[in-house]
Design a protein around this motif. Structure first.
Motif, PDB file in Angstrom:
ATOM      1  N   ALA A 260       2.320  40.107  -5.895  1.00  0.00           N
ATOM      2  CA  ALA A 260       2.081  39.689  -7.063  1.00  0.00           C
ATOM      3  C   ALA A 260       3.240  38.892  -7.440  1.00  0.00           C
ATOM      4  N   ASP A 261       3.937  39.392  -8.655  1.00  0.00           N
ATOM      5  CA  ASP A 261       5.092  38.626  -9.287  1.00  0.00           C
ATOM      6  C   ASP A 261       6.423  39.046  -8.770  1.00  0.00           C
ATOM      7  N   LYS A 262       6.333  39.840  -7.637  1.00  0.00           N
ATOM      8  CA  LYS A 262       7.641  40.396  -7.226  1.00  0.00           C
ATOM      9  C   LYS A 262       7.923  39.932  -5.415  1.00  0.00           C
ATOM     10  N   LEU A 263       8.910  40.053  -4.845  1.00  0.00           N
ATOM     11  CA  LEU A 263       9.145  39.672  -3.437  1.00  0.00           C
ATOM     12  C   LEU A 263       9.498  40.971  -2.670  1.00  0.00           C
ATOM     13  N   PHE A 264       8.934  41.114  -1.462  1.00  0.00           N
ATOM     14  CA  PHE A 264       9.503  41.975  -0.417  1.00  0.00           C
ATOM     15  C   PHE A 264      10.370  41.069   0.493  1.00  0.00           C
ATOM     16  N   VAL A 265      11.493  41.860   0.770  1.00  0.00           N
ATOM     17  CA  VAL A 265      12.638  41.002   1.611  1.00  0.00           C
ATOM     18  C   VAL A 265      12.956  41.988   2.878  1.00  0.00           C
ATOM     19  N   ASP A 266      12.644  41.377   4.046  1.00  0.00           N
ATOM     20  CA  ASP A 266      13.186  42.038   5.332  1.00  0.00           C
ATOM     21  C   ASP A 266      14.531  41.356   5.878  1.00  0.00           C
ATOM     22  N   LEU A 267      15.524  42.033   6.185  1.00  0.00           N
ATOM     23  CA  LEU A 267      16.792  41.441   6.678  1.00  0.00           C
ATOM     24  C   LEU A 267      17.051  41.933   8.248  1.00  0.00           C
ATOM     25  N   ILE A 283      27.536  48.987   3.578  1.00  0.00           N
ATOM     26  CA  ILE A 283      27.323  47.305   3.310  1.00  0.00           C
ATOM     27  C   ILE A 283      25.917  47.202   3.016  1.00  0.00           C
ATOM     28  N   SER A 284      25.110  47.988   3.540  1.00  0.00           N
ATOM     29  CA  SER A 284      23.582  47.714   3.374  1.00  0.00           C
ATOM     30  C   SER A 284      23.045  47.987   1.876  1.00  0.00           C
ATOM     31  N   HIS A 285      23.612  49.150   1.378  1.00  0.00           N
ATOM     32  CA  HIS A 285      23.312  49.265   0.149  1.00  0.00           C
ATOM     33  C   HIS A 285      23.985  48.510  -0.950  1.00  0.00           C
ATOM     34  N   THR A 286      25.236  47.987  -0.712  1.00  0.00           N
ATOM     35  CA  THR A 286      25.638  46.951  -1.327  1.00  0.00           C
ATOM     36  C   THR A 286      24.826  45.612  -1.419  1.00  0.00           C
ATOM     37  N   VAL A 287      24.285  45.249  -0.143  1.00  0.00           N
ATOM     38  CA  VAL A 287      23.290  44.342  -0.020  1.00  0.00           C
ATOM     39  C   VAL A 287      22.223  44.396  -1.099  1.00  0.00           C
ATOM     40  N   HIS A 288      21.515  45.430  -0.828  1.00  0.00           N
ATOM     41  CA  HIS A 288      20.536  45.831  -1.678  1.00  0.00           C
ATOM     42  C   HIS A 288      20.735  45.735  -3.142  1.00  0.00           C
ATOM     43  N   ASP A 289      21.724  46.553  -3.553  1.00  0.00           N
ATOM     44  CA  ASP A 289      22.112  46.429  -4.938  1.00  0.00           C
ATOM     45  C   ASP A 289      22.188  45.260  -5.771  1.00  0.00           C
ATOM     46  N   LYS A 290      22.938  44.302  -4.762  1.00  0.00           N
ATOM     47  CA  LYS A 290      23.145  42.813  -5.339  1.00  0.00           C
ATOM     48  C   LYS A 290      21.859  42.023  -5.452  1.00  0.00           C
ATOM     49  N   LEU A 291      21.113  42.180  -4.392  1.00  0.00           N
ATOM     50  CA  LEU A 291      19.679  41.488  -4.289  1.00  0.00           C
ATOM     51  C   LEU A 291      18.856  42.064  -5.546  1.00  0.00           C
ATOM     52  N   GLU A 292      18.951  43.319  -5.554  1.00  0.00           N
ATOM     53  CA  GLU A 292      18.049  43.743  -6.881  1.00  0.00           C
ATOM     54  C   GLU A 292      18.589  43.423  -8.190  1.00  0.00           C
ATOM     55  N   ALA A 293      19.631  43.316  -8.391  1.00  0.00           N
ATOM     56  CA  ALA A 293      20.254  42.920  -9.574  1.00  0.00           C
ATOM     57  C   ALA A 293      20.099  41.221  -9.792  1.00  0.00           C
ATOM     58  N   GLU A 294      20.030  40.496  -8.815  1.00  0.00           N
ATOM     59  CA  GLU A 294      19.897  39.093  -8.988  1.00  0.00           C
ATOM     60  C   GLU A 294      18.451  38.612  -8.926  1.00  0.00           C
ATOM     61  N   PHE A 295      17.664  39.172  -8.352  1.00  0.00           N
ATOM     62  CA  PHE A 295      16.499  38.719  -7.928  1.00  0.00           C
ATOM     63  C   PHE A 295      15.177  39.519  -8.325  1.00  0.00           C
ATOM     64  N   ASN A 296      13.902  39.234  -8.641  1.00  0.00           N
ATOM     65  CA  ASN A 296      12.718  39.985  -8.823  1.00  0.00           C
ATOM     66  C   ASN A 296      12.341  40.301  -7.477  1.00  0.00           C
ATOM     67  N   ILE A 297      12.966  41.403  -6.993  1.00  0.00           N
ATOM     68  CA  ILE A 297      12.620  42.061  -5.682  1.00  0.00           C
ATOM     69  C   ILE A 297      12.215  43.473  -6.078  1.00  0.00           C
TER      70      ILE A 297
END
Length: 309
Positions: A260-267, A283-297
């Motif tokens: 819909a208006d959001k994204l799913f991301v697999d890394l 580190i994985s949680h830091t990546v997650h929190d950063k992406l969640e704050a910056e993008f509509n994920i």
């Protein structure tokens, strides 16, 4: 942790807070209700005016607005389900209902285009010189252009602001009506000077304009249903954001798909093979929190691999 592959599997399942979606659903329904009321009034006025003033183009334009009433009802009903909270049967939420609704809107537009095209072709084959009452038809078509353009601007801006697929699709419904009514005005001008076939040509042009927009909406919806990836520039920005996190040595794979208006991301990230599981997890949680704050994920899935020399 998967030992066979030599990789550390870290998969924090992240689902966004649904409170914002509740507000979004209410906003979409409120705008849709306004559109419904305006479309009912406008459709009735145009069909009656077209019949009384003997203008096929104005009647066709009014029928196009009637189709908008049906699609708006679909939006209102569908949005009651699209932003329900995730449950055991639908752990990823219900947002794809919005994509399904947008495709229904596209199909409704396509059907409307087909009917109007038929009206135009039939009229060109069976041309009749009619005593059209031009004053009222011009006024009605002009009023339609103004109202529909206001509805487009309002709906599209809100849809873009909250990134709503369904609102943007409905907005283009309004814009197709603007083009439709503008084409009617051109056809009426020619009919005023006795070129009656122009009115039916206007009907055919209306159908083409509506059909093009319908195909665009259907293509966009199909792309989301088939898990189309985010635009390359968005993926590049996500990658750049990830590489800024201390401890991330590289990105093995990054996959995105629209929801819909959001994204799913697999890394799949490269980390130092000498660090502890706890450090890799942090580190994985830091990546997650950063992406969640910056993008509509909506959801991030992270897998970590040791960086080989």
């Amino acid at each position: 942790m998967s030992k066979g592959s030599g990789k550390i599997g870290i998969s924090p399942n992240i689902i966004v807070d649904m409170d914002g979606n509740d507000k979004k659903a209410r906003l979409v329904q409120r705008i849709s209700l306004i559109s419904l009321i305006l479309n009912i009034l406008l459709a009735a006025a145009m069909v009656v005016t077209g019949i009384l003033c003997r203008s096929a183009a104005v009647v066709s334009d009014g029928l196009n607005t009637v189709s908008d009433i049906a699609t708006t009802l679909i939006v209102i009903i569908g949005m009651r389900f699209a932003y329900k909270k995730a449950d055991s049967g639908h752990p990823y939420g219900h947002e794809k209902i919005e994509t399904v609704i947008s495709m229904l809107l596209g199909l409704a537009l396509l059907a409307t285009a087909g009917y109007i095209l038929y009206t135009g072709i039939y009229g060109m084959i069976h041309i009749e010189n009619k005593d059209i009452v031009f004053n009222f038809t011009f006024i009605m078509a002009g009023v339609s252009v103004v109202i529909k353009e206001i509805m487009f601007q309002y709906t599209y801006r809100i849809g873009k602001k909250i990134d709503s697929v369904i609102l943007k699709a409905d907005a283009w419904h309004h814009r197709s009506d603007v083009l439709s009514s503008a084409t009617v005005i051109v056809g009426l001008v020619f009919a005023y000077f006795g070129v009656f076939i122009a009115e039916y040509i206007a009907c055919a042009l209306i159908s083409v304009l509506i059909g093009i927009q319908a195909v665009k909406i259907l293509r966009s919806g199909a792309g989301q249903m088939l898990d189309e990836s985010a635009p390359a520039e968005t993926v590049e920005k996500i990658s750049g954001s990830i590489l800024q996190v201390e401890g991330v040595l590289g990105i093995e794979t990054i996959k995105t798909r629209k929801y819909a208006d959001k994204l799913f991301v697999d890394l799949d990230l490269f980390l130092d093979p000498g660090i502890s599981l706890k450090s890799a997890h942090e580190i994985s949680h830091t990546v997650h929190d950063k992406l969640e704050a910056e993008f509509n994920i909506k959801h991030v899935q992270i897998h970590c691999s040791p960086k080989e020399d």
